[in-house]
Design a protein around this motif. Structure first.
Motif, short mmCIF file in Angstrom:
data_model
loop_
_atom_site.label_atom_id
_atom_site.label_comp_id
_atom_site.label_asym_id
_atom_site.label_seq_id
_atom_site.Cartn_x
_atom_site.Cartn_y
_atom_site.Cartn_z
N LYS A 1 0.84 -1.20 0.00
CA LYS A 1 0.00 0.00 0.00
C LYS A 1 0.87 1.25 0.00
CE LYS A 1 -3.53 1.97 3.06
NZ LYS A 1 -4.31 1.68 4.28
N HIS B 1 -8.93 9.02 -2.88
CA HIS B 1 -7.76 9.35 -3.71
C HIS B 1 -6.50 9.62 -2.90
CE1 HIS B 1 -10.49 9.55 -7.06
NE2 HIS B 1 -11.26 10.36 -6.38
N GLU C 1 -3.40 4.00 -2.31
CA GLU C 1 -3.66 2.89 -3.23
C GLU C 1 -3.34 1.60 -2.51
OE1 GLU C 1 -2.87 2.54 -7.81
OE2 GLU C 1 -1.01 2.11 -6.74
N ARG C 2 -4.26 0.65 -2.59
CA ARG C 2 -4.05 -0.65 -1.94
C ARG C 2 -2.83 -1.36 -2.53
NH1 ARG C 2 -10.08 -3.24 -2.06
NH2 ARG C 2 -11.15 -1.36 -1.41
#
Length: 103
Positions: free
Chosen positions: A66, A79, A82-83
């Motif tokens: 992540k 936003h 991000e994984r």
């Protein structure tokens, strides 16, 4: 056949992060766009005889932890992070013996 293996591990925690007024706003948070861990594994073959030419290939898988897009490390907004993601990739090519081109 040639195996390729790579990994990285980062410790990117802010030890002190204050704004212009002296308020502590991100101490202990992770540096933006810096995954804690990432890894790639691959297997490649080159110059494998096949049908009057040579076959080459590469199979690869890459994974990244992540990542946050700002120094607040806010996981609530859509936003702001991000994984962890993984990506598989494969390529195959063939070239006739003695040729300067390949498919």
């Amino acid at each position: 056949l040639r195996p390729d293996i790579a990994a990285s591990f980062l410790d990117t925690e802010y030890t002190r992060f204050v704004d212009g007024a002296g308020n502590d706003i991100a101490t202990g948070k992770q540096l933006a766009r810096s995954p804690k861990a990432s890894a790639t594994v691959a297997l490649a073959g080159d110059k494998i005889p096949l049908a009057g030419g040579a076959l080459r290939f590469r199979l690869e898988y890459a994974w990244r932890d992540k990542v946050y897009f700002d120094f607040f490390n806010d996981s609530i907004g859509a936003h702001t992070y991000e994984r962890a993601i993984g990506l598989a990739n494969a390529s195959v090519g063939w070239a006739p013996a003695g040729a300067s081109w390949s498919l």
